[in-house]
Motif scaffolding. Structure first.
Motif, short mmCIF file in Angstrom:
data_model
loop_
_atom_site.label_atom_id
_atom_site.label_comp_id
_atom_site.label_asym_id
_atom_site.label_seq_id
_atom_site.Cartn_x
_atom_site.Cartn_y
_atom_site.Cartn_z
N GLU A 294 -50.88 6.00 84.98
CA GLU A 294 -50.00 5.56 83.89
C GLU A 294 -48.83 6.52 83.70
O GLU A 294 -47.70 6.09 83.48
N GLN A 295 -49.08 7.83 83.80
CA GLN A 295 -48.01 8.80 83.65
C GLN A 295 -46.95 8.61 84.74
O GLN A 295 -45.74 8.62 84.46
N HIS B 136 -44.64 0.29 92.42
CA HIS B 136 -43.51 0.10 91.52
C HIS B 136 -42.28 -0.41 92.25
O HIS B 136 -41.55 -1.26 91.73
N VAL C 92 -48.57 4.73 93.35
CA VAL C 92 -47.82 4.17 92.22
C VAL C 92 -46.37 3.93 92.62
O VAL C 92 -45.76 2.91 92.25
N GLU D 173 -54.05 -2.44 88.10
CA GLU D 173 -54.23 -2.76 86.69
C GLU D 173 -53.11 -2.18 85.82
O GLU D 173 -52.97 -2.55 84.65
N THR D 174 -52.29 -1.30 86.38
CA THR D 174 -51.24 -0.62 85.61
C THR D 174 -49.86 -1.17 85.93
O THR D 174 -49.04 -1.38 85.02
N ARG E 207 -56.84 7.55 86.08
CA ARG E 207 -56.21 6.37 85.47
C ARG E 207 -55.03 6.78 84.60
O ARG E 207 -53.97 6.17 84.64
N LYS E 208 -55.21 7.84 83.80
CA LYS E 208 -54.10 8.33 82.97
C LYS E 208 -52.96 8.86 83.84
O LYS E 208 -51.79 8.72 83.50
N TYR F 295 -46.31 5.90 86.53
CA TYR F 295 -45.60 4.62 86.36
C TYR F 295 -44.55 4.72 85.25
O TYR F 295 -43.40 4.28 85.42
N GLU F 296 -44.93 5.31 84.13
CA GLU F 296 -43.97 5.46 83.03
C GLU F 296 -42.78 6.30 83.44
O GLU F 296 -41.63 6.02 83.08
#
Length: 341
Positions: free
Chosen positions: A297-298, A189, A185, A252-253, A293-294, A300-301
């Motif tokens: 997302e964590q 990013h 990630v 996808e994220t 997957r979660k 990336y956020e």
């Protein structure tokens, strides 16, 4: 219950300590704080602490505790490859010695943060706790040796527990960017590339650091006969992935990124799938709350929120081997990783 957490200022420990406190445990930490200059985001929670190298722990340090959660270790394969003896001194010899001292002063439970990496080069087999060990790195070999020696210490008054964690991920005040999800990630990013260093086919079991903590809580709360000399894989069957699956989650994220293979990308000998039926059988209350997957997302956020740049995670602050070598060059650490200041 009075619990000593070694490595409480590390990647897992800084997330585990607040969760243990929420469950009502009386927590003390023990850590040399090797990464004291590497805090990501908020400072780690402050708890009563013993600032000491695990190689220097005495019996007196361990008196009065009901349980020890032993996380402290050199957890970076490249660092272990530079000096395997150091990995064995810290991860193996010091761990066994702490277990011996703990038993001698009446500590009843010794929870050891072991690793599924012990299974190592496993091909297409799905491995449970009875599988043969085939470790590839000094880190993984050290885990095998600790389990072999500490299991022999089990007695009526001393219960070792070996929690064989899947590959960890997640956001932490002492974040690691060398772990697969955190790393993929971060690259996506900051560069727009999802960099795979293998051909994408190797298998890995994944587990979030909060779910590792859930397993620790279960082992601390369980009856003695449930956990006595127990070895258990920590994760869930649904969370075995090939590297290319993880790369797809990232694609996808993270907007506008593409998969890229390193020039020397090829099959990685560290390929293993793991069966996690046993942990759900011995701890019926254990439920993993996170998916890979979660976790993507964590991460990336979090990277968005803190404005992570490539210079950040590739620089000496967060790249652990570079950070250690810089501390040595500055004279703050010696080559045995002992503080000189």
């Amino acid at each position: 219950m009075k619990v000593l957490v070694t490595g409480h200022r590390g990647f897992i420990g800084t997330v585990m300590v607040p969760m243990l406190l929420e469950e009502g445990f009386d927590v003390t930490g023990l850590d040399t704080d090797l990464y004291r200059y590497c805090t990501y985001g908020d400072e780690p929670m402050d708890v009563p602490s013993i600032y000491k190298d695990v190689r220097d722990v005495t019996a007196k340090d361990l008196e009065g505790f009901d349980a020890i959660v032993h996380l402290a270790a050199l957890s970076n394969d490249p660092l272990g490859n530079i000096n395997p003896d150091l990995t064995y001194d810290i991860n193996y010899h010091a761990s066994v010695r702490i277990a011996e001292l703990a038993r001698s002063v009446g500590v009843q439970r010794f929870l050891f943060a072991s690793s599924c990496s012990m299974y190592g080069k496993a091909g297409q087999d799905v491995l449970d706790e009875t599988a043969q060990f085939n470790p590839v790195t000094p880190y993984a070999k050290s885990k095998v040796l600790v389990e072999e020696d500490v299991s022999k210490l089990a007695s009526e008054s001393f219960s070792p527990v070996f929690l064989r964690n899947a590959t960890a991920y997640g956001v932490s005040p002492r974040i690691r960017f060398d772990l697969v999800i955190n790393n993929l990630v971060a690259w996506a990013h900051t560069t727009g590339k999802i960099l795979l260093k293998s051909d994408g086919t190797p298998w890995r079991p994944l587990v979030h650091i909060e779910d590792i903590t859930q397993a620790v809580i279960c082992a601390l709360k369980a009856e003695r006969d449930v956990i006595h000399n127990l070895a258990v894989n920590v994760g869930s069957n649904e969370e075995n992935y090939q590297m290319r699956d993880l790369a797809q989650f990232v694609k996808e994220t993270v907007p506008n990124c593409e998969v890229e293979y390193a020039e020397d990308a090829g099959p990685d000998p560290r390929s293993y799938r793991v069966n996690f039926d046993k942990i759900h059988r011995v701890f019926p209350e254990f439920k993993t709350r996170w998916t890979a997957r979660k976790g993507v997302e964590q991460c990336y956020e979090s990277y968005l929120r803190f404005g992570l740049s490539k210079d950040d995670y590739e620089g000496i602050r967060y790249k652990r081997i570079a950070h250690i070598m810089n501390l040595i060059e500055e004279g703050k650490l010696d080559r045995n990783l002992v503080w000189q200041i």
